[in-house]
Design a protein around this motif. Structure first.
Motif, PDB file in Angstrom:
ATOM      1  N   LEU A  67       0.815  -1.204   0.000  1.00  0.00           N
ATOM      2  CA  LEU A  67       0.000   0.000   0.000  1.00  0.00           C
ATOM      3  C   LEU A  67       0.853   1.261   0.000  1.00  0.00           C
ATOM      4  CD1 LEU A  67      -2.548  -1.121   2.751  1.00  0.00           C
ATOM      5  CD2 LEU A  67      -2.715  -1.460   0.285  1.00  0.00           C
ATOM      6  N   GLN A  68       2.034   1.170   0.595  1.00  0.00           N
ATOM      7  CA  GLN A  68       2.944   2.302   0.688  1.00  0.00           C
ATOM      8  C   GLN A  68       4.347   1.867   0.265  1.00  0.00           C
ATOM      9  OE1 GLN A  68       2.258   5.445   1.603  1.00  0.00           O
ATOM     10  NE2 GLN A  68       0.110   5.060   2.044  1.00  0.00           N
ATOM     11  N   PRO A  69       5.119   2.752  -0.368  1.00  0.00           N
ATOM     12  CA  PRO A  69       6.499   2.386  -0.698  1.00  0.00           C
ATOM     13  C   PRO A  69       7.329   2.255   0.579  1.00  0.00           C
ATOM     14  CG  PRO A  69       6.119   4.715  -1.123  1.00  0.00           C
ATOM     15  CD  PRO A  69       4.778   4.129  -0.778  1.00  0.00           C
ATOM     16  N   TYR A  70       8.220   1.277   0.608  1.00  0.00           N
ATOM     17  CA  TYR A  70       9.104   1.129   1.759  1.00  0.00           C
ATOM     18  C   TYR A  70      10.342   0.336   1.347  1.00  0.00           C
ATOM     19  CZ  TYR A  70       7.614  -3.758   2.418  1.00  0.00           C
ATOM     20  OH  TYR A  70       7.369  -5.103   2.250  1.00  0.00           O
ATOM     21  N   GLU A  71      11.362   0.392   2.194  1.00  0.00           N
ATOM     22  CA  GLU A  71      12.593  -0.345   1.957  1.00  0.00           C
ATOM     23  C   GLU A  71      12.917  -1.183   3.187  1.00  0.00           C
ATOM     24  OE1 GLU A  71      15.778   2.251   0.964  1.00  0.00           O
ATOM     25  OE2 GLU A  71      14.989   2.761  -1.013  1.00  0.00           O
ATOM     26  N   THR A  72      13.613  -2.289   2.963  1.00  0.00           N
ATOM     27  CA  THR A  72      14.107  -3.113   4.058  1.00  0.00           C
ATOM     28  C   THR A  72      15.604  -3.291   3.917  1.00  0.00           C
ATOM     29  OG1 THR A  72      13.730  -5.182   2.847  1.00  0.00           O
ATOM     30  CG2 THR A  72      11.945  -4.412   4.258  1.00  0.00           C
ATOM     31  N   GLN A  73      16.265  -3.483   5.048  1.00  0.00           N
ATOM     32  CA  GLN A  73      17.697  -3.786   5.044  1.00  0.00           C
ATOM     33  C   GLN A  73      17.965  -4.867   6.078  1.00  0.00           C
ATOM     34  OE1 GLN A  73      20.343  -0.474   5.350  1.00  0.00           O
ATOM     35  NE2 GLN A  73      22.154  -1.727   5.686  1.00  0.00           N
ATOM     36  N   SER A  74      18.695  -5.907   5.657  1.00  0.00           N
ATOM     37  CA  SER A  74      19.013  -6.999   6.573  1.00  0.00           C
ATOM     38  C   SER A  74      20.015  -6.531   7.613  1.00  0.00           C
ATOM     39  CB  SER A  74      19.583  -8.188   5.794  1.00  0.00           C
ATOM     40  OG  SER A  74      20.802  -7.824   5.156  1.00  0.00           O
ATOM     41  N   THR A  75      19.851  -7.009   8.838  1.00  0.00           N
ATOM     42  CA  THR A  75      20.790  -6.695   9.918  1.00  0.00           C
ATOM     43  C   THR A  75      21.313  -7.962  10.588  1.00  0.00           C
ATOM     44  OG1 THR A  75      18.998  -6.524  11.566  1.00  0.00           O
ATOM     45  CG2 THR A  75      19.612  -4.509  10.374  1.00  0.00           C
ATOM     46  N   ARG A  76      21.011  -9.115  10.013  1.00  0.00           N
ATOM     47  CA  ARG A  76      21.371 -10.387  10.640  1.00  0.00           C
ATOM     48  C   ARG A  76      22.028 -11.286   9.595  1.00  0.00           C
ATOM     49  NH1 ARG A  76      16.621 -12.691  14.062  1.00  0.00           N
ATOM     50  NH2 ARG A  76      17.231 -10.886  15.304  1.00  0.00           N
ATOM     51  N   GLY A  77      23.092 -11.954   9.973  1.00  0.00           N
ATOM     52  CA  GLY A  77      23.818 -12.819   9.058  1.00  0.00           C
ATOM     53  C   GLY A  77      23.047 -14.089   8.712  1.00  0.00           C
ATOM     54  N   THR A  78      23.126 -14.481   7.457  1.00  0.00           N
ATOM     55  CA  THR A  78      22.497 -15.706   6.965  1.00  0.00           C
ATOM     56  C   THR A  78      23.475 -16.392   6.026  1.00  0.00           C
ATOM     57  OG1 THR A  78      20.316 -14.661   7.082  1.00  0.00           O
ATOM     58  CG2 THR A  78      20.480 -16.669   5.801  1.00  0.00           C
ATOM     59  N   ALA A  79      23.856 -17.624   6.347  1.00  0.00           N
ATOM     60  CA  ALA A  79      24.885 -18.312   5.572  1.00  0.00           C
ATOM     61  C   ALA A  79      24.463 -18.518   4.127  1.00  0.00           C
ATOM     62  CB  ALA A  79      25.215 -19.655   6.219  1.00  0.00           C
ATOM     63  N   ILE A  80      23.216 -18.886   3.911  1.00  0.00           N
ATOM     64  CA  ILE A  80      22.665 -19.042   2.567  1.00  0.00           C
ATOM     65  C   ILE A  80      21.299 -18.373   2.554  1.00  0.00           C
ATOM     66  CG2 ILE A  80      21.885 -20.637   0.777  1.00  0.00           C
ATOM     67  CD1 ILE A  80      23.746 -22.741   1.972  1.00  0.00           C
ATOM     68  N   PHE A  81      21.079 -17.494   1.580  1.00  0.00           N
ATOM     69  CA  PHE A  81      19.804 -16.797   1.468  1.00  0.00           C
ATOM     70  C   PHE A  81      19.327 -16.880   0.024  1.00  0.00           C
ATOM     71  CE2 PHE A  81      17.279 -13.008   0.509  1.00  0.00           C
ATOM     72  CZ  PHE A  81      16.295 -13.110   1.488  1.00  0.00           C
ATOM     73  N   LEU A  82      18.097 -17.340  -0.147  1.00  0.00           N
ATOM     74  CA  LEU A  82      17.509 -17.512  -1.474  1.00  0.00           C
ATOM     75  C   LEU A  82      16.138 -16.848  -1.479  1.00  0.00           C
ATOM     76  CD1 LEU A  82      17.356 -18.825  -4.309  1.00  0.00           C
ATOM     77  CD2 LEU A  82      16.574 -20.916  -3.201  1.00  0.00           C
ATOM     78  N   LEU A  83      15.948 -15.871  -2.372  1.00  0.00           N
ATOM     79  CA  LEU A  83      14.677 -15.179  -2.520  1.00  0.00           C
ATOM     80  C   LEU A  83      14.089 -15.512  -3.873  1.00  0.00           C
ATOM     81  CD1 LEU A  83      12.521 -12.938  -1.853  1.00  0.00           C
ATOM     82  CD2 LEU A  83      14.087 -11.341  -2.976  1.00  0.00           C
ATOM     83  N   ILE A  84      12.846 -15.981  -3.889  1.00  0.00           N
ATOM     84  CA  ILE A  84      12.126 -16.275  -5.131  1.00  0.00           C
ATOM     85  C   ILE A  84      10.934 -15.331  -5.219  1.00  0.00           C
ATOM     86  CG2 ILE A  84      10.892 -18.016  -6.471  1.00  0.00           C
ATOM     87  CD1 ILE A  84      12.917 -19.226  -3.578  1.00  0.00           C
ATOM     88  N   VAL A  85      10.797 -14.631  -6.328  1.00  0.00           N
ATOM     89  CA  VAL A  85       9.664 -13.741  -6.550  1.00  0.00           C
ATOM     90  C   VAL A  85       8.621 -14.494  -7.364  1.00  0.00           C
ATOM     91  CG1 VAL A  85       8.884 -11.547  -7.512  1.00  0.00           C
ATOM     92  CG2 VAL A  85      11.152 -11.711  -6.481  1.00  0.00           C
ATOM     93  N   LEU A  86       7.459 -14.700  -6.768  1.00  0.00           N
ATOM     94  CA  LEU A  86       6.367 -15.415  -7.429  1.00  0.00           C
ATOM     95  C   LEU A  86       5.397 -14.460  -8.121  1.00  0.00           C
ATOM     96  CD1 LEU A  86       5.627 -17.998  -4.595  1.00  0.00           C
ATOM     97  CD2 LEU A  86       6.950 -18.365  -6.676  1.00  0.00           C
ATOM     98  N   GLU A  87       5.315 -13.245  -7.607  1.00  0.00           N
ATOM     99  CA  GLU A  87       4.442 -12.247  -8.196  1.00  0.00           C
ATOM    100  C   GLU A  87       4.942 -10.873  -7.773  1.00  0.00           C
ATOM    101  OE1 GLU A  87      -0.350 -11.091  -8.284  1.00  0.00           O
ATOM    102  OE2 GLU A  87       0.342 -12.956  -7.357  1.00  0.00           O
ATOM    103  N   GLY A  88       4.913  -9.908  -8.687  1.00  0.00           N
ATOM    104  CA  GLY A  88       5.377  -8.567  -8.383  1.00  0.00           C
ATOM    105  C   GLY A  88       6.818  -8.341  -8.813  1.00  0.00           C
ATOM    106  N   CYS A  89       7.421  -7.298  -8.253  1.00  0.00           N
ATOM    107  CA  CYS A  89       8.779  -6.905  -8.627  1.00  0.00           C
ATOM    108  C   CYS A  89       9.463  -6.306  -7.409  1.00  0.00           C
ATOM    109  CB  CYS A  89       8.743  -5.901  -9.773  1.00  0.00           C
ATOM    110  SG  CYS A  89      10.348  -5.268 -10.286  1.00  0.00           S
ATOM    111  N   VAL A  90      10.728  -6.696  -7.179  1.00  0.00           N
ATOM    112  CA  VAL A  90      11.518  -6.179  -6.064  1.00  0.00           C
ATOM    113  C   VAL A  90      12.845  -5.687  -6.607  1.00  0.00           C
ATOM    114  CG1 VAL A  90      12.565  -6.675  -3.826  1.00  0.00           C
ATOM    115  CG2 VAL A  90      10.456  -7.837  -4.484  1.00  0.00           C
ATOM    116  N   ARG A  91      13.233  -4.475  -6.208  1.00  0.00           N
ATOM    117  CA  ARG A  91      14.549  -3.942  -6.554  1.00  0.00           C
ATOM    118  C   ARG A  91      15.478  -4.168  -5.374  1.00  0.00           C
ATOM    119  NH1 ARG A  91      14.533   1.947  -8.371  1.00  0.00           N
ATOM    120  NH2 ARG A  91      16.402   1.319  -9.500  1.00  0.00           N
ATOM    121  N   LEU A  92      16.618  -4.782  -5.641  1.00  0.00           N
ATOM    122  CA  LEU A  92      17.552  -5.195  -4.598  1.00  0.00           C
ATOM    123  C   LEU A  92      18.900  -4.519  -4.782  1.00  0.00           C
ATOM    124  CD1 LEU A  92      16.746  -8.982  -4.998  1.00  0.00           C
ATOM    125  CD2 LEU A  92      15.908  -7.541  -3.143  1.00  0.00           C
TER     126      LEU A  92
END
Length: 317
Positions: A67-92
């Motif tokens: 509903l509103q534009p927003y940004e996120t930033q990770s602050t925690r370590g993850t040895a392996i991270f996999l993001l799959i976009v099923l619908e929509g669009c994300v700028r990284l």
């Protein structure tokens, strides 16, 4: 794109809700005005489900209306991270490199203090994502059947943006269709899909890079954006705006979305609704706010406002 989130039922999530999640799950949330100024303003509507798997992996499924534009930033370590976009669009953005992940695409990486992931979420879209993560913190390991050490040799993969194979993408859609029936069947299917996605993600070829935007094109697109910001109430056509940017209509559409993360008409709608909201808060009637922000018909305005902000404009007038 929430890497660690509790199970929540479909609901509207406000700025305050997301900040609370961020403190608990290692995510910094950043909001554009007017969101940042109103902690009760809805930002998302939908649900997020966290599913710890027996393999030691953590899976998160999000199905959200932005509903509103927003940004996120990770602050925690993850040895392996996999993001799959099923619908929509994300700028990284990761380590200064920008990526655009659309439906059917995925990104594989690892997260730590040197490699933080920033994600930009454009409004007026339905965003459905799946994340698969290996978090090697002891607190995250709750009696897995297969010890996470099996994955440690694969930790810290290089960052790759890639296309999800068609058969896996279809299987993910099938899994979605099973909800909310057959909880055990869902979990077994999802665990198998998560492992297959991880296997592809750790041995994938990068997706083609999106077309580059030259400094001159960037400057002209920014001029168009500023024009829409200054006078969103005026009538515009995409052809007219493309001519201002000295581009073909198709090139203008694609490059505007690539640069700003939202289609040009969606951006214009957002600016009109933000302007209308200001008029409502200043005491104007719904009809006046609609007219002053560029809407010809009050009913169309009220529908768009309710969809965007999650409340009727009458609530603010």
């Amino acid at each position: 794109m929430d890497t660690h989130a509790p199970h929540i039922s479909p609901q509207q999530l406000s700025v305050a809700d997301l900040r609370s999640f961020g403190e608990r799950f290692g995510i910094d949330y950043h909001f554009s005005l007017p969101s940042a100024a109103h902690t009760d303003l809805p930002v998302l509507r939908g649900k997020v489900e966290e599913l710890p798997l027996s393999s030691g992996l953590h899976l998160t499924h999000s199905s959200l209306d932005v509903l509103q534009p927003y940004e996120t930033q990770s602050t925690r370590g993850t040895a392996i991270f996999l993001l799959i976009v099923l619908e929509g669009c994300v700028r990284l953005t990761l380590s200064g490199q920008q990526y655009v992940a659309e439906a059917g695409m995925a990104i594989t990486t690892h997260l730590d203090k040197q490699s933080t992931l920033r994600a930009t979420h454009a409004p007026n879209q339905h965003l459905r994502t799946l994340t698969v993560a290996l978090d090697i913190r002891p607190a995250a390991q709750t009696k897995p059947v297969r010890q996470p050490e099996d994955f440690l040799a694969l930790a810290k993969p290089s960052t790759q943006l890639w296309h999800v194979p068609g058969h896996l993408y279809q299987s993910l859609q099938h899994w979605q269709a099973l909800q909310p029936t057959g909880a055990l069947q869902q979990r077994l299917l999802l665990e198998g899909l998560a492992l297959q996605l991880l296997a592809y993600g750790l041995d994938s070829k990068p997706a083609p890079r999106p077309p580059a935007i030259s400094p001159g094109e960037r400057k002209r697109l920014e001029a168009v954006r500023q024009r829409l910001d200054l006078a969103p109430d005026l009538d515009y056509s995409v052809n007219q705006l493309a001519a201002q940017a000295a581009m073909s209509t198709s090139s203008f559409r694609s490059k505007f979305r690539l640069l700003f993360g939202v289609p040009v008409l969606g951006y214009l709608r957002n600016q009109r609704l933000a302007l209308a909201r200001q008029y409502l808060l200043q005491g104007h009637s719904v009809q006046q706010a609609a007219h002053l922000s560029g809407y010809r018909y009050t009913t169309n305005f009220a529908t768009a406002f309710r969809k965007h902000y999650g409340v009727s404009p009458n609530r603010l007038s």
